[in-house]
Design a protein around this motif. Structure first.
Motif, PDB file in Angstrom:
ATOM      1  N   UNK A  90       0.813  -1.214   0.000  1.00  0.00           N
ATOM      2  CA  UNK A  90       0.000   0.000   0.000  1.00  0.00           C
ATOM      3  C   UNK A  90       0.846   1.264   0.000  1.00  0.00           C
ATOM      4  N   UNK A  91       2.052   1.186   0.479  1.00  0.00           N
ATOM      5  CA  UNK A  91       2.938   2.345   0.480  1.00  0.00           C
ATOM      6  C   UNK A  91       3.293   2.736  -0.954  1.00  0.00           C
ATOM      7  N   UNK A  92       3.190   1.784  -1.882  1.00  0.00           N
ATOM      8  CA  UNK A  92       3.556   2.031  -3.280  1.00  0.00           C
ATOM      9  C   UNK A  92       2.439   2.663  -4.104  1.00  0.00           C
ATOM     10  N   UNK A  93       1.245   2.781  -3.570  1.00  0.00           N
ATOM     11  CA  UNK A  93       0.113   3.288  -4.338  1.00  0.00           C
ATOM     12  C   UNK A  93       0.429   4.625  -5.000  1.00  0.00           C
ATOM     13  N   UNK A  94       0.985   5.539  -4.250  1.00  0.00           N
ATOM     14  CA  UNK A  94       1.233   6.874  -4.799  1.00  0.00           C
ATOM     15  C   UNK A  94       2.341   6.880  -5.855  1.00  0.00           C
ATOM     16  N   UNK A  95       3.211   5.887  -5.836  1.00  0.00           N
ATOM     17  CA  UNK A  95       4.292   5.861  -6.818  1.00  0.00           C
ATOM     18  C   UNK A  95       3.893   5.146  -8.116  1.00  0.00           C
ATOM     19  N   UNK A  96       2.670   4.650  -8.177  1.00  0.00           N
ATOM     20  CA  UNK A  96       2.157   3.986  -9.387  1.00  0.00           C
ATOM     21  C   UNK A  96       0.791   4.580  -9.734  1.00  0.00           C
ATOM     22  N   UNK A  97       0.783   5.820 -10.207  1.00  0.00           N
ATOM     23  CA  UNK A  97      -0.498   6.519 -10.413  1.00  0.00           C
ATOM     24  C   UNK A  97      -1.405   5.894 -11.469  1.00  0.00           C
ATOM     25  N   UNK A  98      -0.885   5.075 -12.353  1.00  0.00           N
ATOM     26  CA  UNK A  98      -1.720   4.479 -13.395  1.00  0.00           C
ATOM     27  C   UNK A  98      -2.238   3.092 -13.027  1.00  0.00           C
ATOM     28  N   UNK A  99      -1.807   2.573 -11.903  1.00  0.00           N
ATOM     29  CA  UNK A  99      -2.201   1.230 -11.500  1.00  0.00           C
ATOM     30  C   UNK A  99      -3.656   1.195 -11.027  1.00  0.00           C
ATOM     31  N   UNK A 100      -4.401   0.199 -11.475  1.00  0.00           N
ATOM     32  CA  UNK A 100      -5.777  -0.008 -11.025  1.00  0.00           C
ATOM     33  C   UNK A 100      -5.741  -0.826  -9.742  1.00  0.00           C
ATOM     34  N   UNK A 101      -6.498  -0.380  -8.744  1.00  0.00           N
ATOM     35  CA  UNK A 101      -6.488  -1.120  -7.479  1.00  0.00           C
ATOM     36  C   UNK A 101      -7.788  -0.977  -6.712  1.00  0.00           C
ATOM     37  N   UNK A 102      -7.987  -1.956  -5.845  1.00  0.00           N
ATOM     38  CA  UNK A 102      -9.032  -1.948  -4.838  1.00  0.00           C
ATOM     39  C   UNK A 102      -8.308  -2.174  -3.520  1.00  0.00           C
ATOM     40  N   UNK A 103      -8.234  -1.137  -2.715  1.00  0.00           N
ATOM     41  CA  UNK A 103      -7.562  -1.240  -1.420  1.00  0.00           C
ATOM     42  C   UNK A 103      -8.618  -1.464  -0.356  1.00  0.00           C
ATOM     43  N   UNK A 104      -8.620  -2.667   0.207  1.00  0.00           N
ATOM     44  CA  UNK A 104      -9.585  -3.039   1.236  1.00  0.00           C
ATOM     45  C   UNK A 104      -8.966  -2.721   2.602  1.00  0.00           C
ATOM     46  N   UNK A 105      -9.171  -1.496   2.994  1.00  0.00           N
ATOM     47  CA  UNK A 105      -8.532  -0.863   4.140  1.00  0.00           C
ATOM     48  C   UNK A 105      -8.675  -1.642   5.448  1.00  0.00           C
ATOM     49  N   UNK A 106      -9.804  -2.318   5.641  1.00  0.00           N
ATOM     50  CA  UNK A 106     -10.038  -3.073   6.874  1.00  0.00           C
ATOM     51  C   UNK A 106      -9.946  -4.579   6.673  1.00  0.00           C
ATOM     52  N   UNK A 107      -9.495  -5.009   5.503  1.00  0.00           N
ATOM     53  CA  UNK A 107      -9.356  -6.437   5.244  1.00  0.00           C
ATOM     54  C   UNK A 107     -10.493  -6.960   4.390  1.00  0.00           C
ATOM     55  N   UNK A 108     -10.484  -8.265   4.190  1.00  0.00           N
ATOM     56  CA  UNK A 108     -11.497  -8.911   3.351  1.00  0.00           C
ATOM     57  C   UNK A 108     -12.115 -10.089   4.077  1.00  0.00           C
ATOM     58  N   UNK A 109     -13.372 -10.336   3.810  1.00  0.00           N
ATOM     59  CA  UNK A 109     -14.082 -11.422   4.475  1.00  0.00           C
ATOM     60  C   UNK A 109     -13.510 -12.785   4.094  1.00  0.00           C
ATOM     61  N   UNK A 110     -12.714 -12.838   3.021  1.00  0.00           N
ATOM     62  CA  UNK A 110     -12.014 -14.081   2.675  1.00  0.00           C
ATOM     63  C   UNK A 110     -11.038 -14.489   3.777  1.00  0.00           C
ATOM     64  N   UNK A 111     -10.612 -13.524   4.563  1.00  0.00           N
ATOM     65  CA  UNK A 111      -9.684 -13.736   5.668  1.00  0.00           C
ATOM     66  C   UNK A 111     -10.256 -13.076   6.933  1.00  0.00           C
ATOM     67  N   UNK A 112     -11.361 -13.613   7.468  1.00  0.00           N
ATOM     68  CA  UNK A 112     -12.071 -12.937   8.562  1.00  0.00           C
ATOM     69  C   UNK A 112     -11.224 -12.702   9.802  1.00  0.00           C
ATOM     70  N   UNK A 113     -10.279 -13.575  10.091  1.00  0.00           N
ATOM     71  CA  UNK A 113      -9.446 -13.372  11.286  1.00  0.00           C
ATOM     72  C   UNK A 113      -8.543 -12.159  11.168  1.00  0.00           C
ATOM     73  N   UNK A 114      -8.238 -11.751   9.930  1.00  0.00           N
ATOM     74  CA  UNK A 114      -7.376 -10.596   9.747  1.00  0.00           C
ATOM     75  C   UNK A 114      -8.162  -9.299   9.520  1.00  0.00           C
ATOM     76  N   UNK A 115      -9.505  -9.387   9.479  1.00  0.00           N
ATOM     77  CA  UNK A 115     -10.328  -8.189   9.315  1.00  0.00           C
ATOM     78  C   UNK A 115     -10.156  -7.276  10.530  1.00  0.00           C
ATOM     79  N   UNK A 116     -10.014  -6.008  10.272  1.00  0.00           N
ATOM     80  CA  UNK A 116      -9.901  -5.035  11.347  1.00  0.00           C
ATOM     81  C   UNK A 116     -11.306  -4.713  11.822  1.00  0.00           C
ATOM     82  N   UNK A 117     -11.623  -5.160  13.016  1.00  0.00           N
ATOM     83  CA  UNK A 117     -12.943  -4.975  13.602  1.00  0.00           C
ATOM     84  C   UNK A 117     -12.848  -4.191  14.898  1.00  0.00           C
ATOM     85  N   UNK A 118     -11.754  -4.397  15.599  1.00  0.00           N
ATOM     86  CA  UNK A 118     -11.552  -3.753  16.904  1.00  0.00           C
ATOM     87  C   UNK A 118     -10.422  -2.736  16.812  1.00  0.00           C
ATOM     88  N   UNK A 119     -10.384  -1.856  17.807  1.00  0.00           N
ATOM     89  CA  UNK A 119      -9.301  -0.865  17.815  1.00  0.00           C
ATOM     90  C   UNK A 119      -7.964  -1.558  17.828  1.00  0.00           C
TER      91      UNK A 119
END
Length: 169
Positions: free
Chosen positions: A140-169
């Motif tokens: 994610x640190x590279x997003x700004x250095x690749x302005x033409x790249x298409x992306x979907x940044x799932x900021x709190x994680x994805x339900x495919x990996x529920x244990x890694x989803x950010x739910x709590x502080x």
């Protein structure tokens, strides 16, 4: 500016391919997924059946994040993650994803707090090949250095990996 005018900066970002949409939980209402408040209320209601002390959280009008703090402190993190998966990981094949598709017609850069897979399910074949799905800690640190790249940044994680989803502080 009338309600139909689009701010010049938005038009400019669209023309240059630098428009980035930020999408929150309300955007998944069209496929009948819960809002943040509804998600937390469901967790409280379910946990109150086994722990009556949790039921009082509904009556205190606390913000959802504070309620989640209490559930975490009471040791219900794993239960909450399980409920998260049950509520969010739904079959999208019969859902109307036209709202999600519209996003990809306007921009090729999206940041979302949503755990669900509706935005990915709305990809065209070409987008499925070209849009990179990023999760916290991944390039994610590279997003700004690749302005033409298409992306979907799932900021709190994805339900495919529920244990890694950010739910709590």
């Amino acid at each position: 500016m009338s309600s139909f005018d689009i701010h010049p900066a938005i038009k400019e970002a669209f023309r240059h391919g630098s428009l980035i949409f930020f999408i929150g939980s309300g955007y998944s209402r069209n496929i009948h997924l819960p809002t943040w408040e509804e998600l937390v209320q469901h967790m409280v209601d379910a946990l109150a059946q086994q722990d009556p002390s949790v039921d009082s959280l509904s009556n205190e009008n606390q913000p959802p994040l504070e309620i989640l703090d209490v559930l975490y402190e009471k040791g219900y993190a794993a239960d909450c993650k399980q409920m998260l998966q049950e509520l969010i990981d739904v079959n999208l094949e019969e859902k109307d994803l036209s709202n999600q598709s519209k996003i990809w017609q306007i921009t090729h850069k999206v940041v979302t707090t949503n755990y669900d897979k509706a935005l990915e399910a709305a990809f065209t074949e070409e987008q499925a090949e070209n849009v990179e799905i990023m999760l916290p800690g991944e390039r994610t640190i590279e997003i700004s250095s690749h302005p033409d790249e298409a992306y979907l940044f799932k900021f709190h994680g994805t339900i495919d990996q529920p244990d890694s989803c950010i739910l709590f502080r």
